[in-house]
Design a protein around this motif. Sequence first.
Motif, PDB file in Angstrom:
ATOM      1  N   GLY A   1      35.664  42.657 -32.235  1.00 50.69           N
ATOM      2  CA  GLY A   1      34.705  41.755 -32.872  1.00 50.69           C
ATOM      3  C   GLY A   1      34.791  40.343 -32.315  1.00 50.69           C
ATOM      4  O   GLY A   1      33.764  39.691 -32.093  1.00 50.69           O
ATOM      5  N   LEU A   2      36.024  39.866 -32.064  1.00 49.23           N
ATOM      6  CA  LEU A   2      36.206  38.526 -31.509  1.00 49.23           C
ATOM      7  C   LEU A   2      35.670  38.449 -30.086  1.00 49.23           C
ATOM      8  O   LEU A   2      35.118  37.420 -29.672  1.00 49.23           O
ATOM      9  CB  LEU A   2      37.692  38.149 -31.527  1.00 49.23           C
ATOM     10  CG  LEU A   2      38.320  37.968 -32.914  1.00 49.23           C
ATOM     11  CD1 LEU A   2      39.825  37.740 -32.788  1.00 49.23           C
ATOM     12  CD2 LEU A   2      37.671  36.792 -33.645  1.00 49.23           C
ATOM     13  N   ALA A   3      35.811  39.549 -29.331  1.00 46.87           N
ATOM     14  CA  ALA A   3      35.271  39.585 -27.968  1.00 46.87           C
ATOM     15  C   ALA A   3      33.749  39.524 -27.984  1.00 46.87           C
ATOM     16  O   ALA A   3      33.127  38.854 -27.164  1.00 46.87           O
ATOM     17  CB  ALA A   3      35.748  40.845 -27.250  1.00 46.87           C
ATOM     18  N   ALA A   4      33.140  40.225 -28.932  1.00 48.07           N
ATOM     19  CA  ALA A   4      31.678  40.200 -29.057  1.00 48.07           C
ATOM     20  C   ALA A   4      31.179  38.802 -29.388  1.00 48.07           C
ATOM     21  O   ALA A   4      30.094  38.396 -28.961  1.00 48.07           O
ATOM     22  CB  ALA A   4      31.225  41.188 -30.131  1.00 48.07           C
ATOM     23  N   ALA A   5      31.973  38.044 -30.144  1.00 50.26           N
ATOM     24  CA  ALA A   5      31.590  36.686 -30.536  1.00 50.26           C
ATOM     25  C   ALA A   5      31.939  35.663 -29.458  1.00 50.26           C
ATOM     26  O   ALA A   5      31.634  34.474 -29.607  1.00 50.26           O
ATOM     27  CB  ALA A   5      32.281  36.311 -31.848  1.00 50.26           C
ATOM     28  N   GLY A   6      32.590  36.116 -28.383  1.00 48.65           N
ATOM     29  CA  GLY A   6      32.950  35.209 -27.304  1.00 48.65           C
ATOM     30  C   GLY A   6      34.214  34.414 -27.552  1.00 48.65           C
ATOM     31  O   GLY A   6      34.537  33.490 -26.809  1.00 48.65           O
ATOM     32  N   VAL A   7      34.966  34.767 -28.587  1.00 48.69           N
ATOM     33  CA  VAL A   7      36.199  34.042 -28.916  1.00 48.69           C
ATOM     34  C   VAL A   7      37.311  34.399 -27.939  1.00 48.69           C
ATOM     35  O   VAL A   7      38.101  33.541 -27.530  1.00 48.69           O
ATOM     36  CB  VAL A   7      36.638  34.343 -30.369  1.00 48.69           C
ATOM     37  CG1 VAL A   7      37.963  33.669 -30.688  1.00 48.69           C
ATOM     38  CG2 VAL A   7      35.556  33.905 -31.351  1.00 48.69           C
TER      39      VAL A   7
END
Length: 212
Positions: A50-56
Amino acid sequence: MDSWLNDLGDFISRNAFWAGPVLGLITFGESMVLIGAFFPATALMLVAGGLAAAGVVNLFEVIAWCVAGAFLGDAVSYWLGRKLGPKAWRHPILKGQRRIASRSRLFFRKYGVLSIYLCRFMGPVRAFVPLIAGITTMPHLRFQLANLGSALIWVPVMLAPGYLAGIGVTLLGENEHALEWIAGGVAVFVLTYVGLRAFLKSRKARLAEARH
């Protein structure tokens, strides 16, 4: 465990640079025999997706670190099996794990090399199969190729649900009508499916009557 998991998730989200190394260490621990149950790699990978999808966090860095951790964890368990040999089953440390160990031996005997791939997705036997591969002296190269191949499959599969969910949330946030379109598409699909099934059922009944 929930508190520890939440703390790790928060740490990863606030310290993107350390996301890869932390997840690599967690996947390494989860792949280790006996101690794997204390490392929540699967849950953290969902969060990381999820964090990867948000660019975090960087998706490819996370994948690389997780693959390395999973590979090395199984490699260590295999090495322990080779080192201990059959006497491992009589070792005091395995005394409370007889049931899982027996299931893992049967699983490995049935599926052979394929068990290296399958065990990645089976919590109780995950870390025992590499140990058994070592005990039974599976050829080193054959095991390590299966070890690497299974890690390359397992990591993206574990990251995918969190990543896809994150992408979905982002799309919904960017397009206020996205949810309406999705609901409409689902409704059309359901109605089409129900109508087609009713039509085929009716046609089948008419053909049956015609034959009589």
